[in-house]
Design a protein around this motif. Sequence first.
Motif, PDB file in Angstrom:
ATOM      1  N   CYS A 121       0.827  -1.218   0.000  1.00 29.73           N
ATOM      2  CA  CYS A 121       0.000   0.000   0.000  1.00 29.73           C
ATOM      3  C   CYS A 121       0.853   1.257   0.000  1.00 29.73           C
ATOM      4  CB  CYS A 121      -0.942   0.013   1.198  1.00 29.73           C
ATOM      5  SG  CYS A 121      -2.307  -1.110   0.974  1.00 29.73           S
ATOM      6  N   ALA A 179       0.782   3.986  -2.846  1.00 28.12           N
ATOM      7  CA  ALA A 179       0.412   5.367  -2.509  1.00 28.12           C
ATOM      8  C   ALA A 179       1.477   6.351  -2.992  1.00 28.12           C
ATOM      9  CB  ALA A 179       0.213   5.493  -1.007  1.00 28.12           C
ATOM     10  N   THR A 204      -3.804  11.941   2.399  1.00 27.05           N
ATOM     11  CA  THR A 204      -5.093  11.671   1.747  1.00 27.05           C
ATOM     12  C   THR A 204      -4.920  10.538   0.746  1.00 27.05           C
ATOM     13  OG1 THR A 204      -5.547  14.028   1.941  1.00 27.05           O
ATOM     14  CG2 THR A 204      -7.030  12.782   0.533  1.00 27.05           C
ATOM     15  N   VAL A 205      -3.830  10.618  -0.041  1.00 29.06           N
ATOM     16  CA  VAL A 205      -3.558   9.568  -1.033  1.00 29.06           C
ATOM     17  C   VAL A 205      -3.351   8.224  -0.307  1.00 29.06           C
ATOM     18  CG1 VAL A 205      -1.996   8.829  -2.886  1.00 29.06           C
ATOM     19  CG2 VAL A 205      -2.526  11.254  -2.622  1.00 29.06           C
ATOM     20  N   THR A 244      -4.331   7.259   2.676  1.00 25.43           N
ATOM     21  CA  THR A 244      -5.570   6.757   3.289  1.00 25.43           C
ATOM     22  C   THR A 244      -6.476   6.116   2.253  1.00 25.43           C
ATOM     23  OG1 THR A 244      -5.402   8.634   4.785  1.00 25.43           O
ATOM     24  CG2 THR A 244      -7.472   7.439   4.807  1.00 25.43           C
ATOM     25  N   ARG A 245      -6.589   6.775   1.088  1.00 24.35           N
ATOM     26  CA  ARG A 245      -7.469   6.221   0.049  1.00 24.35           C
ATOM     27  C   ARG A 245      -6.965   4.872  -0.448  1.00 24.35           C
ATOM     28  NH1 ARG A 245      -8.851  11.742  -3.198  1.00 24.35           N
ATOM     29  NH2 ARG A 245     -10.172  12.603  -1.572  1.00 24.35           N
ATOM     30  N   LEU A 281      -7.715   2.319   2.259  1.00 23.31           N
ATOM     31  CA  LEU A 281      -9.149   2.015   2.347  1.00 23.31           C
ATOM     32  C   LEU A 281      -9.591   1.145   1.173  1.00 23.31           C
ATOM     33  CD1 LEU A 281     -10.754   5.336   3.656  1.00 23.31           C
ATOM     34  CD2 LEU A 281     -10.531   3.172   4.857  1.00 23.31           C
ATOM     35  N   ASP A 282      -9.053   1.450  -0.017  1.00 21.47           N
ATOM     36  CA  ASP A 282      -9.375   0.618  -1.185  1.00 21.47           C
ATOM     37  C   ASP A 282      -8.916  -0.819  -0.959  1.00 21.47           C
ATOM     38  OD1 ASP A 282     -10.597   2.622  -2.516  1.00 21.47           O
ATOM     39  OD2 ASP A 282      -8.901   3.123  -3.828  1.00 21.47           O
ATOM     40  N   ARG A 307     -11.128  -2.483   1.502  1.00 23.46           N
ATOM     41  CA  ARG A 307     -12.418  -2.821   0.878  1.00 23.46           C
ATOM     42  C   ARG A 307     -12.281  -4.097   0.058  1.00 23.46           C
ATOM     43  NH1 ARG A 307     -12.995   2.758  -0.375  1.00 23.46           N
ATOM     44  NH2 ARG A 307     -14.195   3.684   1.307  1.00 23.46           N
ATOM     45  N   LEU A 345     -10.024  12.936   5.745  1.00 23.91           N
ATOM     46  CA  LEU A 345     -11.138  11.984   5.727  1.00 23.91           C
ATOM     47  C   LEU A 345     -12.432  12.595   5.182  1.00 23.91           C
ATOM     48  CD1 LEU A 345     -10.588  10.282   9.223  1.00 23.91           C
ATOM     49  CD2 LEU A 345      -9.731   9.545   7.015  1.00 23.91           C
ATOM     50  N   SER A 346     -12.374  13.857   4.783  1.00 24.49           N
ATOM     51  CA  SER A 346     -13.555  14.588   4.291  1.00 24.49           C
ATOM     52  C   SER A 346     -14.713  14.501   5.296  1.00 24.49           C
ATOM     53  CB  SER A 346     -14.012  14.044   2.931  1.00 24.49           C
ATOM     54  OG  SER A 346     -12.982  14.105   2.014  1.00 24.49           O
TER      55      SER A 346
END
Lengths: 224, 194
Positions: B40, B44, B67-68, B70-71, B74-75, B78, B148-149
């Motif tokens: 990851c 990233a 942010t990159v 974390t995304r 999270l992907d 998932r 995390l928006s």
Amino acid sequence: MACNEFENLLERSLEGGLDSQEQKLLDKHLETCAACRFRLTSIKDLRSLNEGEEVPEAFSAAWRNKIKMEQPAPIRRLPQATRWVAMAATLVLLLLGAYKAGDLDLLGIRNAAPDKSAGARTAMMEREAPPMDMSPPGLTADTVMESEKMADFSLDMSEEADAAIVFSPLPTPAAETRESLPADQTADNESRLLSFLHDNLIYLMSFAALVLLILLIHEKRKHK
Amino acid sequence: MSLFKRADPEKFEQLILPLEKKVYFTCLQLMGNREDAEDCAQEALLKAYRNFSSFKGQSKFSTWLYTVVTRVCLDALRRRKEVFSLDGMLEEGYEPSSGEAEAYLKLEESERKELLQEALREISTDFRLALVMIDLQGLSYQETAGILSLPEGTVKSRLYRARKMLQGLLMKNRELFLSEPRLNDERRERHGMQ
């Protein structure tokens, strides 16, 4: 003061937001309350969880290599002058295409009125054709007789044709057109086909020129 | 700056250097194992490099990079179908008795950290993110909210609840840890060897 009342102080102490008096109050409570000491210690432990640990060397080298490999090959660009010439040529082709597009009967308006043009063509051919009774000068008697025979035959043929007209069903418009077109109109059709292809070729070229122009503009913007 | 925007690998490396450790350990705590963390973190960093032109400088570079990261994590979670919500018991937290708390505090630091690692893995992603971003990486509420928006209030409340969950899990795991003296000794020996 109960434990839950110290929670707020505990949270704020983690953010470093306590004044000296509040800090003293909290410290006094922590001396006697193991549960609050546990809370504070667990969070402090979490904050120092990876302290002293190092990033694996393999990872460190791997991402650096990937980024170096990712570096795009230098883009070979055409010289400035060549690009301007290409732009100018593209514009000329576009203008030519637009000019020619005016000549092209895309909606088939000209072809949709074949009767008029066919009639006009027939009339023109009739005007241009030599009179039937005109005999070339210097005909011999034999040739005159031969021509009379031919005339009789053509009369017979015309009688047969009349009969055919009487007894045959009404011809379809397509068949009529085919029959009514003289043989030398094939050449005319061919020239029309060629002309049509020519017109389309111009369109094709114009389209290609437009694509080229868009690509050139895109490339220019990309490298700004 | 225009050359820089085209992601010069050396300049990008210089930017990443002070953040490399944080990127890697953020991935480690979110993913729970070294192999996935390395994958990851690499992905990233590569994404950040490729999309560097989208960094407009409106936020700190570190915030944009997290942010990159974390995304990407999270992907990956998932894909592993590990984004789940907590059950009620853990959400309520756990109030340790004085004895339990004392027992935890008597553990060696390395043992406590091992328990923490185990407990972190059991916390659902949403709450783990808050703990990792704020407590572990020391980001502010504002930065975390941006990454995390989420509204800042939501981040604060998640962090509070996440800490409670963590403490509850620590107590749960501590019982297991201390109830088996043989295993406990083995762990100590292992730490000694390391």
